[in-house]
Design a protein around this motif. Structure first.
Motif, PDB file in Angstrom:
ATOM      1  N   SER A 166       0.783  -1.049   0.135  1.00 47.83           N
ATOM      2  CA  SER A 166       0.054   0.161   0.027  1.00 47.83           C
ATOM      3  C   SER A 166       1.155   1.270   0.038  1.00 47.83           C
ATOM      4  N   HIS A 167       1.685   1.282   0.896  1.00 44.38           N
ATOM      5  CA  HIS A 167       2.756   2.275   0.938  1.00 44.38           C
ATOM      6  C   HIS A 167       3.524   2.418  -0.251  1.00 44.38           C
ATOM      7  N   LEU A 168       3.955   1.535  -1.127  1.00 45.87           N
ATOM      8  CA  LEU A 168       4.934   1.444  -2.136  1.00 45.87           C
ATOM      9  C   LEU A 168       3.812   1.855  -3.221  1.00 45.87           C
ATOM     10  N   ALA A 169       2.791   1.665  -3.370  1.00 47.12           N
ATOM     11  CA  ALA A 169       1.879   2.222  -4.524  1.00 47.12           C
ATOM     12  C   ALA A 169       1.791   3.749  -4.539  1.00 47.12           C
ATOM     13  N   ASN A 170       1.532   4.028  -3.348  1.00 47.00           N
ATOM     14  CA  ASN A 170       1.697   5.707  -3.138  1.00 47.00           C
ATOM     15  C   ASN A 170       2.984   6.331  -3.635  1.00 47.00           C
ATOM     16  N   LEU A 171       4.143   5.826  -2.960  1.00 45.25           N
ATOM     17  CA  LEU A 171       5.515   6.382  -2.908  1.00 45.25           C
ATOM     18  C   LEU A 171       5.878   6.145  -4.623  1.00 45.25           C
ATOM     19  N   TRP A 172       5.813   5.060  -5.183  1.00 41.78           N
ATOM     20  CA  TRP A 172       6.090   4.946  -6.479  1.00 41.78           C
ATOM     21  C   TRP A 172       5.228   6.120  -7.398  1.00 41.78           C
ATOM     22  N   ASN A 173       4.082   6.050  -6.965  1.00 44.09           N
ATOM     23  CA  ASN A 173       3.446   7.375  -7.815  1.00 44.09           C
ATOM     24  C   ASN A 173       4.324   8.744  -7.526  1.00 44.09           C
ATOM     25  N   GLU A 174       4.322   8.975  -6.363  1.00 43.59           N
ATOM     26  CA  GLU A 174       4.916  10.327  -5.849  1.00 43.59           C
ATOM     27  C   GLU A 174       6.268  10.283  -6.624  1.00 43.59           C
ATOM     28  N   LEU A 175       7.141   9.396  -6.726  1.00 39.07           N
ATOM     29  CA  LEU A 175       8.132   9.389  -7.190  1.00 39.07           C
ATOM     30  C   LEU A 175       8.360   9.487  -9.002  1.00 39.07           C
ATOM     31  N   GLY A 176       7.277   9.334  -9.468  1.00 39.15           N
ATOM     32  CA  GLY A 176       6.991   9.442 -10.981  1.00 39.15           C
ATOM     33  C   GLY A 176       7.326   7.998 -11.525  1.00 39.15           C
ATOM     34  N   ARG A 177       6.841   7.006 -10.971  1.00 42.34           N
ATOM     35  CA  ARG A 177       7.084   5.572 -11.603  1.00 42.34           C
ATOM     36  C   ARG A 177       5.624   5.034 -11.626  1.00 42.34           C
ATOM     37  N   PRO A 178       4.719   5.430 -12.137  1.00 43.71           N
ATOM     38  CA  PRO A 178       3.381   4.879 -12.544  1.00 43.71           C
ATOM     39  C   PRO A 178       3.517   3.669 -12.649  1.00 43.71           C
ATOM     40  N   ASP A 179       4.410   2.897 -13.204  1.00 41.90           N
ATOM     41  CA  ASP A 179       4.446   1.318 -13.785  1.00 41.90           C
ATOM     42  C   ASP A 179       4.584   0.733 -12.356  1.00 41.90           C
ATOM     43  N   ARG A 180       5.652   1.029 -11.791  1.00 40.93           N
ATOM     44  CA  ARG A 180       5.817   0.300 -10.391  1.00 40.93           C
ATOM     45  C   ARG A 180       4.746   0.368  -9.350  1.00 40.93           C
ATOM     46  N   ALA A 181       3.886   1.717  -9.545  1.00 42.01           N
ATOM     47  CA  ALA A 181       2.716   1.989  -8.604  1.00 42.01           C
ATOM     48  C   ALA A 181       1.794   1.116  -9.007  1.00 42.01           C
ATOM     49  N   ASN A 182       1.530   0.653 -10.169  1.00 44.59           N
ATOM     50  CA  ASN A 182       0.400   0.152 -10.531  1.00 44.59           C
ATOM     51  C   ASN A 182       0.824  -1.608 -10.509  1.00 44.59           C
ATOM     52  N   ASP A 183       2.173  -1.965 -10.388  1.00 42.55           N
ATOM     53  CA  ASP A 183       2.309  -3.174 -10.048  1.00 42.55           C
ATOM     54  C   ASP A 183       2.321  -3.432  -8.603  1.00 42.55           C
ATOM     55  N   ALA A 184       2.752  -2.621  -7.574  1.00 45.78           N
ATOM     56  CA  ALA A 184       2.327  -2.594  -6.249  1.00 45.78           C
ATOM     57  C   ALA A 184       0.860  -2.697  -5.954  1.00 45.78           C
ATOM     58  N   ALA A 185       0.210  -2.049  -6.717  1.00 53.23           N
ATOM     59  CA  ALA A 185      -1.446  -1.831  -6.328  1.00 53.23           C
ATOM     60  C   ALA A 185      -1.987  -3.144  -6.867  1.00 53.23           C
ATOM     61  N   THR A 186      -1.868  -3.792  -8.056  1.00 54.35           N
ATOM     62  CA  THR A 186      -2.126  -4.940  -8.572  1.00 54.35           C
ATOM     63  C   THR A 186      -1.905  -6.099  -7.537  1.00 54.35           C
ATOM     64  N   ARG A 187      -0.546  -6.161  -7.094  1.00 56.06           N
ATOM     65  CA  ARG A 187      -0.325  -7.038  -6.268  1.00 56.06           C
ATOM     66  C   ARG A 187      -0.941  -7.075  -4.795  1.00 56.06           C
ATOM     67  N   LEU A 188      -1.119  -5.979  -4.335  1.00 56.13           N
ATOM     68  CA  LEU A 188      -2.002  -5.454  -3.224  1.00 56.13           C
ATOM     69  C   LEU A 188      -3.182  -6.052  -3.489  1.00 56.13           C
ATOM     70  N   SER A 189      -4.059  -5.923  -4.348  1.00 51.25           N
ATOM     71  CA  SER A 189      -5.467  -6.432  -4.469  1.00 51.25           C
ATOM     72  C   SER A 189      -5.267  -7.850  -4.695  1.00 51.25           C
ATOM     73  N   GLU A 190      -4.391  -8.405  -5.301  1.00 51.99           N
ATOM     74  CA  GLU A 190      -4.365  -9.765  -5.101  1.00 51.99           C
ATOM     75  C   GLU A 190      -4.216 -10.428  -4.160  1.00 51.99           C
ATOM     76  N   THR A 191      -3.272  -9.780  -3.129  1.00 55.94           N
ATOM     77  CA  THR A 191      -3.205 -10.210  -1.786  1.00 55.94           C
ATOM     78  C   THR A 191      -4.332 -10.197  -0.942  1.00 55.94           C
ATOM     79  N   ASN A 192      -4.995  -9.081  -1.144  1.00 56.08           N
ATOM     80  CA  ASN A 192      -6.513  -8.945  -0.332  1.00 56.08           C
ATOM     81  C   ASN A 192      -7.445 -10.029  -0.870  1.00 56.08           C
ATOM     82  N   LEU A 193      -7.455 -10.339  -2.280  1.00 51.29           N
ATOM     83  CA  LEU A 193      -8.186 -11.399  -2.544  1.00 51.29           C
ATOM     84  C   LEU A 193      -7.974 -12.923  -2.015  1.00 51.29           C
ATOM     85  N   SER A 194      -6.701 -13.077  -1.988  1.00 52.22           N
ATOM     86  CA  SER A 194      -6.262 -14.284  -1.544  1.00 52.22           C
ATOM     87  C   SER A 194      -6.452 -14.420   0.146  1.00 52.22           C
ATOM     88  N   ASN A 195      -6.681 -13.342   0.886  1.00 53.56           N
ATOM     89  CA  ASN A 195      -6.919 -13.642   2.355  1.00 53.56           C
ATOM     90  C   ASN A 195      -8.188 -13.556   2.831  1.00 53.56           C
TER      91      ASN A 195
END
Length: 195
Positions: A166-195
């Motif tokens: 969750s923090h990484l998704a926000n930080l990567w966006n703030e640091l101008g890396r939307p590709d990495r932000a999207n990756d972190a957000a996608t993996r976060l939603s996959e983690t939430n679905l599996s729990n």
């Protein structure tokens, strides 16, 4: 069966459920029951869990008072030391939230250095706490590296891994890396679905 050795674990679990439901008063009521046991272990465990409930509610001064009870207790032993270490970490988290980010970061680094390398849960929580302390101090780059530790090394600690993502998704966006932000957000939603 009130005399069962399972009762303390059940009380703690019920308190944890109340925290997850954001019913903090009920959680503290449950945790207080542990403190009524004659054992110093349960008294300190009660204070630690009560402090975490205050912390989850955002009441860091009350949380610090509980963590200080653990840290000022004179009892020691192999069962109590992990509670004291956790209280030290949680106190640093609350200090960071109340403006002491740099001092908290130093305390957390010391905990990381002294932690058992096999204690993934403690290390994941400590690196997340370090990242949050560094965010509070305004050092986004250092916070990013702390959260990456959790993502790359301690993903087995699922709740802490989700927090780091969750923090990484926000930080990567703030640091101008939307590709990495999207990756972190996608993996976060996959983690939430599996729990």
């Amino acid at each position: 069966n009130r005399s069962s050795f399972h009762v303390p674990a059940a009380i703690e679990l019920l308190g944890d459920l109340y925290v997850a439901l954001e019913q903090y008063d009920q959680a503290r009521t449950q945790y207080a029951k542990l403190g009524k046991a004659p054992s110093p272990y349960y008294k300190q465990k009660s204070a630690l869990l009560t402090g975490r409930a205050w912390q989850a509610e955002g009441e860091h001064q009350e949380a610090l008072a509980e963590f200080e009870q653990v840290l000022q207790a004179t009892e020691t032993g192999p069962a109590i030391e992990p509670i004291r270490l956790a209280a030290t970490l949680e106190a640093a988290v609350s200090r960071a939230a109340t403006g002491g980010g740099q001092q908290a970061a130093e305390t957390i680094r010391q905990i990381i250095a002294e932690a058992d390398a096999e204690d993934d849960d403690l290390l994941a929580r400590a690196y997340n706490a370090l990242g949050e302390a560094q965010l509070a101090a305004g050092d986004r780059q250092a916070a990013l590296f702390a959260f990456l530790h959790v993502d790359l090394l301690y993903s087995s600690a699922s709740a802490e891994h989700a927090r780091a993502l969750s923090h990484l998704a926000n930080l990567w966006n703030e640091l101008g890396r939307p590709d990495r932000a999207n990756d972190a957000a996608t993996r976060l939603s996959e983690t939430n679905l599996s729990n």
